[in-house]
Design a protein around this motif. Structure first.
Motif, PDB file in Angstrom:
ATOM      1  N   ARG A 123       0.489-109.728  18.485  1.00  0.00           N
ATOM      2  CA  ARG A 123       0.149-111.102  18.063  1.00  0.00           C
ATOM      3  C   ARG A 123      -0.028-111.982  19.278  1.00  0.00           C
ATOM      4  O   ARG A 123       0.596-111.777  20.274  1.00  0.00           O
ATOM      5  CB  ARG A 123       1.259-111.670  17.178  1.00  0.00           C
ATOM      6  N   GLU A 172       3.475-102.327  15.096  1.00  0.00           N
ATOM      7  CA  GLU A 172       2.915-103.567  14.564  1.00  0.00           C
ATOM      8  C   GLU A 172       1.744-104.020  15.431  1.00  0.00           C
ATOM      9  O   GLU A 172       1.732-103.767  16.648  1.00  0.00           O
ATOM     10  CB  GLU A 172       3.970-104.674  14.547  1.00  0.00           C
ATOM     11  N   ARG A 222      -1.245-102.329  20.034  1.00  0.00           N
ATOM     12  CA  ARG A 222      -0.099-102.416  19.134  1.00  0.00           C
ATOM     13  C   ARG A 222       1.207-102.552  19.913  1.00  0.00           C
ATOM     14  O   ARG A 222       1.270-102.206  21.090  1.00  0.00           O
ATOM     15  CB  ARG A 222       0.016-101.154  18.245  1.00  0.00           C
TER      16      ARG A 222
END
Length: 245
Positions: A245, A242, A96
């Motif tokens: 990515r 979050e 994360r």
């Protein structure tokens, strides 16, 4: 398997009756840390392994010595090491990104000015650099939920101080040897106290007592001192988490 034939790494060594240690380096190295994180996930899934955890550059594996021999598990580990170049492994896919509000300097970071001076910069420039650096949780150790975070640029390769009378509060951010450490509880320390967060890395009684995991990345974004009391009351001290990515 081996990044440098002359280095002798990776190494497999026995730890007591029920442990093996797979070492990828003998000092911190970015590639060795990523290798340890990746190898932990694969070796820890072996049916003979009961526990797998990482340090900065090594993986500890615990097994049942009544059911498995050291030599048999070593053979399986050597086969795993030969399967790929672990030093080129990416970070864990489930890691994360954390953004943790942080108050730098003043009463919240009483050693920031002196630390910036030692690094050859001014306080404002130090805050700009440190608050935008994206650092990895390299390992958890020393105390429950205590992360070692790095690496900072070479200018921050500063020694820890030797005054262990200094006590820092929970959420204190310390700096030395190109690393941050984030204190989960009040503690004496030789790390240089440059900032404080309302984040808690150890939450006894919580469903997830250790929110940070090795491989996670963190930015300690600058916050105003006047906002600190609000952050204390916010979930996770105002931190945002979050998926990477």
């Amino acid at each position: 398997m081996i990044r440098d034939q002359e280095s002798g790494f990776p190494q497999i060594v026995s730890l007591g009756l029920d442990g093996l240690l797979v070492r990828f380096a003998d000092r911190f190295d970015d590639a060795a840390n990523r290798a340890a994180l990746a190898f932990r996930d694969v070796a820890g899934a072996l049916d003979s392994v009961q526990e797998a955890s990482t340090s900065l550059c090594a993986v500890y594996l615990r097994f049942d010595p009544h059911a498995h021999r050291h030599s048999a598990l070593e053979d399986r580990l050597r086969a795993l090491l030969a399967e790929r170049n672990w030093y080129s492994a990416p970070l864990p896919a489930d890691h994360r990104i954390w953004r943790i509000p942080t108050v730098y300097g003043g009463a919240y970071g009483p050693q920031l000015d002196a630390t910036a001076d030692m690094a050859g910069t001014d306080t404002a420039s130090a805050i700009e650099e440190l608050s935008t650096a994206r650092l990895r949780v390299m390992t958890i150790g020393f105390a429950p939920g205590f992360p070692y975070l790095g690496q900072l640029s070479e200018r921050w390769n500063l020694p820890r101080h030797d005054d262990l009378k200094t006590t820092v509060p929970p959420g204190a951010l310390g700096l030395a040897i190109r690393q941050f450490v984030l204190f989960p509880a009040e503690s004496p320390t030789g790390w240089r106290h440059i900032a404080t967060t309302a984040f808690r890395g150890f939450r006894p009684g919580h469903d997830n007592p250790f929110p940070l995991q090795p491989g996670d990345e963190i930015t300690f974004t600058a916050a105003e001192a006047r906002d600190f009391s609000r952050l204390v009351d916010a979930p996770d001290g105002g931190a945002i988490c979050e998926p990477a990515r």
